[in-house]
Enzyme design. Sequence first.
Site, PDB file in Angstrom:
ATOM      1  N   ARG A  29       0.937  -1.275   0.112  1.00  0.00           N
ATOM      2  CA  ARG A  29       0.175   0.273   0.047  1.00  0.00           C
ATOM      3  C   ARG A  29       0.972   1.532   0.156  1.00  0.00           C
ATOM      4  NH1 ARG A  29      -2.839  -4.005   1.455  1.00  0.00           N
ATOM      5  NH2 ARG A  29      -1.122  -4.337   2.566  1.00  0.00           N
ATOM      6  N   LYS A  45      26.321  -4.303  -1.101  1.00  0.00           N
ATOM      7  CA  LYS A  45      28.178  -4.006  -0.701  1.00  0.00           C
ATOM      8  C   LYS A  45      28.539  -4.035   0.586  1.00  0.00           C
ATOM      9  CE  LYS A  45      27.822  -3.824  -5.202  1.00  0.00           C
ATOM     10  NZ  LYS A  45      27.643  -2.350  -6.473  1.00  0.00           N
ATOM     11  N   ARG A  82      11.557   3.916   3.110  1.00  0.00           N
ATOM     12  CA  ARG A  82      11.155   2.580   3.768  1.00  0.00           C
ATOM     13  C   ARG A  82      11.876   2.352   4.546  1.00  0.00           C
ATOM     14  NH1 ARG A  82       5.980  -1.438   4.760  1.00  0.00           N
ATOM     15  NH2 ARG A  82       5.390   0.749   4.463  1.00  0.00           N
ATOM     16  N   HIS A 141       5.667   5.493  11.521  1.00  0.00           N
ATOM     17  CA  HIS A 141       5.001   5.602   9.911  1.00  0.00           C
ATOM     18  C   HIS A 141       4.563   6.709  10.304  1.00  0.00           C
ATOM     19  CE1 HIS A 141       3.558   3.938   6.523  1.00  0.00           C
ATOM     20  NE2 HIS A 141       3.526   2.659   6.518  1.00  0.00           N
TER      21      HIS A 141
END
Length: 358
Positions: A91, A122, A144, A175
């Site tokens: 979403r 890496k 995120r 969030h």
Amino acid sequence: MQTNQAFQKVQPLIAPGPELPRHIVSASQFTPELLKHVFNLAKEIEEFWAVCHGRLLSSEKELYDYKEEFLERHGVRGRKMFIVFYEASTRTRASFAAAWDFLGGQIPFYTENAKVFSSAAKGETLEDTIRVLASYGPDVIVLRHDENGAAKRASSAISCYDVSIISAGDGSDEHPTQALLDLYTIHHYIRNVEGISIAFMGDVARSRTIRSLAMMLAKYPGVRMYFCAPKITAMDDDLRIKLRAANVEFYEQENNWESLISDKVVNVLYQTRLQEERFKDASQKEEAMRLQPRYTITPEIGRLMNEKRVLLMHPLPRVNEIHLACDLFETSIYFSQAQLGLFVRMALLSAMLRNRRK
Ligand code: NCD
């Protein structure tokens, strides 16, 4: 002193509103005034969306002119968004991309699994990756990450660039844009957020969506919060401290949470899934999973919520904490909540870029 006319030309600032923060890394950055501004814009965008998708205008020309006029005021044409996700998402990722696209912006860089497909694989640090990406000229980087505080770290790493970091969730910490859409949903269904009572249920300890929404709601007077969870997933001390500091009336309820519905103590129940991927200790996870069925919305509870007009929200994804049969009830609003997120993310992006020069 002689000045060159060409250099005096500045771009006009459109429709003043309160200035949004450069980076969005925490729900606590939003004041009720800022929220009102973003929500008013989201409402306007919702109407625009309805006109564009509902073919409400009689001719193509009329629709074209309407779209042009709207995008002139609120669009992000010529602007660039980079999407950098180190953690799974459906979403949040899709709605940011769709929101930006609908506003006319471009997405020249998009990585949905940065842990594998970026130089993180890496051993590169987040700071180095973001610093380099910022130098390629995006206006916004939507990030995120699985580590708490990652969005703040990324924003500090690019202070010399005219680029915004928007947190799309970092670890179990925050969030903020989910809180924005959750609050917009409450606003949409209940109108006045002041004085509402809300129950948060499930993985209170690890749900960043609960933390961010609780902190955002804490800005409104008279809001009461009930945190319903077994001890193993009960809230962390830092959230307790923050809520006390904000003078929020809150309760922690391990048992008998059903009475909050039957006695109509709460207006909203915000359910969450067990954040299985965030448990560090396997035996704790097992115990949490064992207790989880006691905190499930069964069809009977869903029916009771509908009867009592208690709204059932969930940030999604749902696993098994809301029975599928509950989807039919009018008060089960989690899918509508997800769609409202598209409008509120458009509003946020538009408002953030409005006064920014190219
Ligand atoms: C939430 C998240 O990622 O924190 N999902 C979302 O963004 N809508 C909730 C979750 O994963 O449980």
